[in-house]
Design a protein around this motif. Structure first.
Motif: not given
Length: 169
Positions: A70-84, A105-108
């Motif tokens: 859950f948690q790590l996947a959610w962080v990675l998804i957010a990072a991915s979408m911010l990069l997109m 994006p870093g603060l988010v």
């Protein structure tokens, strides 16, 4: 496998299929962009790779600890979408100050990561955490959809249309 998990063969097949698809996504993206080595391409490949890792972690949910699935996947998804979103902003030439491009994006990401860990420590992952992740996905997905629509208006193509449909779904 943990001792208390009995995995059905159908579940095992589904996990294997999910991981196979997620492994092929970054490889296919790399092949698609073969020969194009600009910053937008590298960021998009990184975003697709992070999303694939997150989806693979989520597919292992029945057999790995909740924090990873859950948690790590959610962080990675957010990072991915911010990069997109960053790639789309660069493609549309909306960013003018490269020095501060990573500040918001870093603060988010820092705020989201702290929030996700606090939700986990409070034991609210399956209630407030799922609702928060859904809201975050809707906001980032909506932002990405708007940017994709703007890019589609500028350069109409079938691939952008399909990408927009995929992000919307």
């Amino acid at each position: 496998l943990p001792r208390n998990v009995v995995m059905d063969s159908a579940l095992s097949l589904l996990i294997t299929l999910m991981v196979a698809i997620q492994v092929s996504m970054p490889i296919g993206t790399y092949q698609l962009f073969n020969g194009r080595h600009d910053d937008k391409t590298r960021l998009w490949l990184l975003a697709v790779t992070l999303m694939s890792i997150a989806m693979s972690l989520a597919s292992f949910r029945p057999v790995i600890p909740m924090f990873w699935s859950f948690q790590l996947a959610w962080v990675l998804i957010a990072a991915s979408m911010l990069l997109m979103i960053e790639v789309m902003q660069r493609e549309l030439a909306l960013k003018r100050t490269p020095r501060s491009m990573w500040l918001i994006p870093g603060l988010v990401m820092v705020a989201w990561s702290v929030y996700v860990v606090v939700i986990y420590l409070l034991g609210l992952t399956e209630s407030l955490g799922v609702a928060s992740n859904s809201l975050m996905m809707a906001i980032l997905g909506g932002t990405l959809s708007i940017l994709l629509m703007r890019l589609y208006r500028r350069m109409p193509s079938q691939s952008l249309k399909l990408l927009g449909i995929g992000v919307f779904l």
